[in-house]
Design a protein around this motif. Structure first.
Motif: not given
Length: 650
Positions: A130-135, A143-148, A158-165
């Motif tokens: 979902d962190s790579r979703d189009e929306d 991303l928020r749920c993943l880090c929570s 967590l690292v790669d999605p956060v850096i991309k974010g």
């Protein structure tokens, strides 16, 4: 949206937000009522019923019914009902295109992931997808749920999605990723340094979205502390933030102004430039923004007394307007800050003393703070009006308010010699009313006045003697004050020995050690002034006090006085009287040093508590404010250099 951390659990707050923010009315749930049944006790076995509905494929075809079921789950979770048995079903429910359902699923998973650690690992792949979703909304929520997820061994996911974010095209994702870096710092500060995340956040201070900038400032304050962030905020960045200040929301404006307050202008022109930018913030209708802007003005002019007085006059108007027109809570907060300013510059508010007169509709704590402000802004110009107002507050109906008013009058008399005779006149009038609590406080105030202005004794002693004869004085402080007056001014009070004799005879009835100790001292003092009248009763007092072992302090003091007078009566006189020392002033608790510390913490809870930050803030949080996670990020240029991708070798 704030993240869920170890100290602060925002789960219930956000679940309530989701419930009340939902625009659609909740559809009836099979086996249950409509939306009104959320906030009542659930039926026995209803969790199993909800589990069956979540597994029912026919429910998936009806989005409204599926949403109503999830709202019910989140509603029960908000009430504290254990909904963890539904964890597997809620994981499967994340595979939906409905954004509202996704929000509720993520909220549920964040809340129960710690209890269902093994099953929680199953949802990580879904969240990464979902962190790579189009929306962008889905990416940010994932991303928020993943880090929570408060689950062990999740750092690598967590690292790669956060850096991309942090470099995402959507500002919602970027501002969420910035806050997620704080979660990474909790898990591994070394990783944050190695991946240069502090530098990446520093570059986002130039972001076009104001909320991303605000989140970056907040994150850098937590990561680098105020000292580290001040190195990144140079003149150009300060001007850039101030030019965009109107784009930020009120909370973000306070944050930006906190950072701007640490900026050190190199010249007067830079100082006035910053003040010109902030002048309109003083007209804001939010008291927090006004306080934050006022703090910047005060800090910029701290070393320039000639400008500071003009600044305080400029700040005074907005503070008074918000104080008189706001709620009791806002009024109390602003009064605490006005009191601090009045300590430093009482003349600034001397013409506006009427604005601080307590109103009958004010709560007790607001009235008490207004009385303190009146005491501190009293000058030779306005002291008569203030004393008259304080005297009118004294009555038998509100003893607490009466005592505060009399204490304020006493403080004014000690600080302003011109006000002392008028205060004495009011105290004599109050003593004549015969109200026991009022008389007791008046005696305590009179003692402080007599310690400094001994020449005013003829004005007060007749009324004090009458109060001593009435035997209606109550309270330890009042009794100690009255006994001290009888001993100190015994030569001017004809009946002083006989008034003390009554108290000596009632020794067994008086069990307060402070009163007994003061009675011993007063009797010895009066013995040297009027020995024939005091000799017999002093002997009885020594005999009784030395034989009484109920309190060590009283026993030792009586024995000390007896042995001292037996060994050398003349030397005992010098020891007990200690010379004629006139009290010039009374020291406030904390004094100017505390006021300087509170002025530095202007706009924070320290002002309301009346104590420095290190006295009420946990040591770990206080030290974190001065700790730099990445010491290599010392300027904006260094941050840009670190965050730029390395060029491949030729």
């Amino acid at each position: 949206a704030p993240l869920r951390c170890a100290r602060c659990n925002y789960t219930r707050y956000w679940s309530a937000v989701l419930l009340f923010a939902s625009k659609d009315k909740m559809a009836p749930v099979a086996g249950g009522g409509g939306g009104g049944g959320l906030f009542v006790d659930h039926k026995k076995g209803e969790i199993q019923e909800i589990k069956g509905l979540l597994r029912d494929s026919s429910v998936d075809k009806d989005p409204k019914q599926k949403r109503a079921i999830m709202e019910k789950v989140v509603g029960y979770m908000t009430l504290g009902i254990d909904m963890s048995p539904l964890f597997s079903e809620m994981i499967m429910a994340t595979a939906t295109k409905d954004l509202v359902q996704k929000k509720m699923c993520y909220l549920y998973l964040s809340n129960y992931a710690e209890q269902q650690a093994e099953l929680a690992l199953l949802v990580i792949n879904t969240l990464q997808k979902d962190s790579r979703d189009e929306d962008p909304m889905v990416r940010g929520l994932a991303l928020r749920c993943l880090c929570s997820l408060n689950v062990n061994n999740t750092l690598e996911y967590l690292v790669d999605p956060v850096i991309k974010g942090l470099s995402d095209a959507s500002p919602y994702v970027r501002k969420t990723a910035v806050m997620c870096v704080l979660r990474l710092r909790e898990l591994s500060a070394e990783l944050v340094v190695d991946r240069g995340l502090v530098a990446k956040i520093a570059t986002l201070l130039n972001d076009r979205d104001p909320q991303v900038v605000a989140n970056s400032v907040h994150a850098l304050l937590s990561l680098q502390g105020r000292k580290g962030l001040s190195k990144l905020i140079d003149k150009s960045m300060t001007v850039k933030l101030l030019k965009r200040l109107h784009d930020f929301n009120e909370w973000s404006q306070c944050l930006i102004l906190q950072v701007v307050g640490d900026f050190k202008p190199a010249s007067d022109d830079e100082m006035f430039e910053v003040m010109n930018f902030l002048d309109e913030r003083l007209r804001h209708n939010n008291s927090a923004v006004v306080l934050a802007a006022s703090k910047v003005f005060i800090k910029l002019t701290a070393s320039k007394p000639e400008v500071k007085n003009h600044v305080l006059m400029r700040v005074k108007g907005p503070l008074l307007t918000l104080m008189t027109g706001g709620s009791a809570e806002v009024a109390y907060t602003l009064l605490a800050h006005i009191l601090l300013l009045a300590h430093k510059s009482p003349a600034v508010f001397e013409d506006d003393h009427a604005a601080f007169f307590p109103r009958y509709s004010d709560p007790n704590h607001v009235q008490g703070l207004k009385i303190q402000v009146l005491c501190n802004i009293a000058t030779e110009k306005n002291h008569r009006a203030i004393i008259q107002e304080l005297a009118c507050l004294v009555s038998a109906f509100d003893i607490d308010l009466s005592q505060k008013a009399m204490q304020a009058m006493g403080d004014m008399a000690v600080r302003l010699p011109l006000a002392a005779p008028l205060v004495c006149q009011k105290l004599v009038s109050l003593l004549g009313k015969g109200i026991s609590p009022v008389s007791g406080e008046a005696i305590s105030v009179a003692k402080d006045i007599l310690r400094k202005y001994t020449h005013l004794a003829p004005n007060l002693l007749p009324s004090l003697t009458q109060a001593a004869r009435s035997q209606t004085v109550e309270g330890s402080v009042a009794k100690v004050s009255l006994v001290w007056i009888l001993g100190q001014f015994g030569t001017d009070i004809p009946d002083a020995p006989y008034l003390l004799e009554e108290k000596i005879d009632a020794w067994e009835e008086e069990d307060d050690p402070a009163v007994r100790c003061e009675l011993l001292t007063a009797a010895v003092k009066l013995f040297y002034a009027r020995p024939p009248e005091m000799q017999h009763m002093l002997g009885r007092l020594f005999q009784t006090a030395i034989a009484d072992a109920s309190n060590v302090d009283v026993h030792d003091r009586a024995l000390f006085y007896y042995r001292l007078m037996t060994a050398d009566p003349e030397e005992a006189r010098h020891v007990i009287f200690g010379g004629d020392v006139t009290v010039d002033r009374f020291l406030d608790e904390g004094g100017p040093e505390l006021h300087d510390q509170l002025l530095e913490a202007f706009g924070t809870l320290s002002v309301l508590y009346g104590m420095a930050e290190d006295r009420w803030l946990p040591e770990s949080e206080a030290s974190a404010a001065h700790t730099m996670t990445d010491p290599s990020v010392t300027s904006m240029q260094a941050a840009i250099a670190q965050s730029s991708p390395a060029r491949p070798p030729p």
